[in-house]
Design an enzyme around this catalytic site. Structure first.
Site, PDB file in Angstrom:
ATOM      1  N   SER A  14       0.829  -1.202   0.000  1.00 19.41           N
ATOM      2  CA  SER A  14       0.000   0.000   0.000  1.00 19.41           C
ATOM      3  C   SER A  14       0.872   1.264   0.000  1.00 19.41           C
ATOM      4  CB  SER A  14      -0.898  -0.003   1.232  1.00 19.41           C
ATOM      5  OG  SER A  14      -0.103  -0.132   2.395  1.00 19.41           O
ATOM      6  N   GLU A 156       5.837   6.163   9.815  1.00 17.43           N
ATOM      7  CA  GLU A 156       6.035   7.021   8.625  1.00 17.43           C
ATOM      8  C   GLU A 156       6.623   8.374   9.034  1.00 17.43           C
ATOM      9  OE1 GLU A 156       3.685   6.887   5.325  1.00 17.43           O
ATOM     10  OE2 GLU A 156       3.758   4.697   5.431  1.00 17.43           O
ATOM     11  N   HIS A 190       4.869  -2.265   8.514  1.00 15.12           N
ATOM     12  CA  HIS A 190       5.611  -1.192   9.187  1.00 15.12           C
ATOM     13  C   HIS A 190       6.214  -1.638  10.521  1.00 15.12           C
ATOM     14  CE1 HIS A 190       3.504   1.278   6.317  1.00 15.12           C
ATOM     15  NE2 HIS A 190       4.103   2.368   6.750  1.00 15.12           N
TER      16      HIS A 190
HETATM   17  N1  DGL Z   1       1.064  -2.265   4.470  1.00 17.49           N
HETATM   18  C1  DGL Z   1      -0.041  -2.322   5.400  1.00 17.49           C
HETATM   19  C2  DGL Z   1      -0.077  -3.696   6.057  1.00 17.49           C
HETATM   20  O1  DGL Z   1       0.904  -4.431   6.095  1.00 17.49           O
HETATM   21  C3  DGL Z   1       0.043  -1.235   6.447  1.00 17.49           C
HETATM   22  C4  DGL Z   1      -0.218   0.161   5.923  1.00 17.49           C
HETATM   23  C5  DGL Z   1      -1.645   0.362   5.457  1.00 17.49           C
HETATM   24  O2  DGL Z   1      -2.572   0.432   6.272  1.00 17.49           O
HETATM   25  O3  DGL Z   1      -1.819   0.461   4.252  1.00 17.49           O
HETATM   26  O4  DGL Z   1      -1.094  -4.084   6.560  1.00 17.49           O
END
Ligand code: DGL
Length: 276
Positions: A14, A156, A190
């Site tokens: 994302s 972030e 993250h």
């Molecule tokens: N990449 C998302 C996850 O691993 C976290 C960031 C988002 O909420 O898009 O769930």
């Protein structure tokens, strides 16, 4: 060496968090090229609906296919939880791997007392994907899930070593820890960036599982089994073995990427992802 063997792996997230998965692929599969796509214009996915996440995932796979990739890694827990089937359908037989099964498998191997905690986005927790994956392996295990929506923005912001972040982590983890877990899955891309803080706070009696690392290991097995692992020397000498694409501003991405990756990311290219 066939052309397919030399083709890159498509990795998507994302946004920026999936770089923790890309990092593990670079470290553990140094012969493989990577095309990374971060949906920075539409992040976060963690509070969006299944239908929206599936639509986004479809578009991203269509874009990645234009880059002549040989396999897809869904480097996002939320997208894995809601869209792995859609990604497989769009991938048309190309190998696809998400982050949830590898993380669940190692957590099942790790737990001694059969009590596993999972921290993740709201969407991942609501999907029930981790308990499902864990119970498919060990039905008797208890899974205690907790959504931690404030942790993504804190990472972030770069607040990975900060008293405010520590307090928020403890606030989220208090009731998880009351359940006597011995294993904790970092179920959001993250969170590996917070692993030192989390380990310090929960103590050494609890083993952290980083699905990013486990995914890289599973990817290696999958590529070998499919006969498409790249056996040639390290790709670092090649021009552009790692390419980065984003759906929003590329500048900020390069800055964040350089703080995470073991390579120097000079540029990312912006893609109009909703055209795919
Ligand atoms: N990449 C998302 C996850 O691993 C976290 C960031 C988002 O909420 O898009 O769930």
């Amino acid at each position: 060496m066939s052309r397919q063997t030399e083709a890159p792996i498509g990795v998507f997230d994302s946004g920026l968090g999936g770089l923790t998965v890309a990092r593990e692929i670079m470290r553990n599969l140094p012969m493989e090229k990577i095309v990374y796509f971060g949906d920075t214009a539409r992040v976060p996915y963690g509070n969006k609906s299944k239908a929206t996440i599936q639509r986004y995932a479809r578009q991203i796979v269509r874009f990645l296919k234009t880059q002549k990739i040989k396999a897809i890694v869904i480097a996002c827990n939320t997208a894995t939880a809601y869209a792995i089937d859609v990604v497989k359908e769009e991938a048309e037989g190309m190998p696809v791997i998400g982050v949830i099964d590898p993380g669940a498998r190692v957590a099942c191997e790790t737990t001694k007392n059969g009590r596993i905690g999972v921290i993740a986005t709201k969407a991942t927790i609501a999907s029930g994907a981790y308990p499902e994956a864990i119970h498919a392996i060990r039905p008797e295990v208890s899974v205690i899930g907790k959504a931690c929506p404030l942790l993504v923005p804190l990472v972030e912001e770069g607040w990975t070593n900060d008293t405010v972040t520590n307090e928020i982590i403890m606030r989220y983890l208090d009731d998880v820890l009351e359940n006597d877990i011995d294993t904790l899955i970092l179920g959001c891309t993250h969170y590996p960036l917070l692993r030192h803080a989390i380990q310090r706070l929960v103590g050494s009696g609890i083993r952290l599982v980083n699905p990013a690392y486990e995914t890289a290991r599973s990817l290696a097995d999958l590529l070998k089994a499919d006969g498409i692992a790249n056996e040639s020397p390290s790709v670092e000498e090649e021009p552009q073995p790692y390419r980065f694409f984003v759906s929003d501003e590329a500048e900020r991405f390069a800055e964040f990427a350089n703080s995470i990756l073991p390579i120097d990311v000079k540029t990312a290219r912006a893609v109009q992802i909703d055209e795919y």
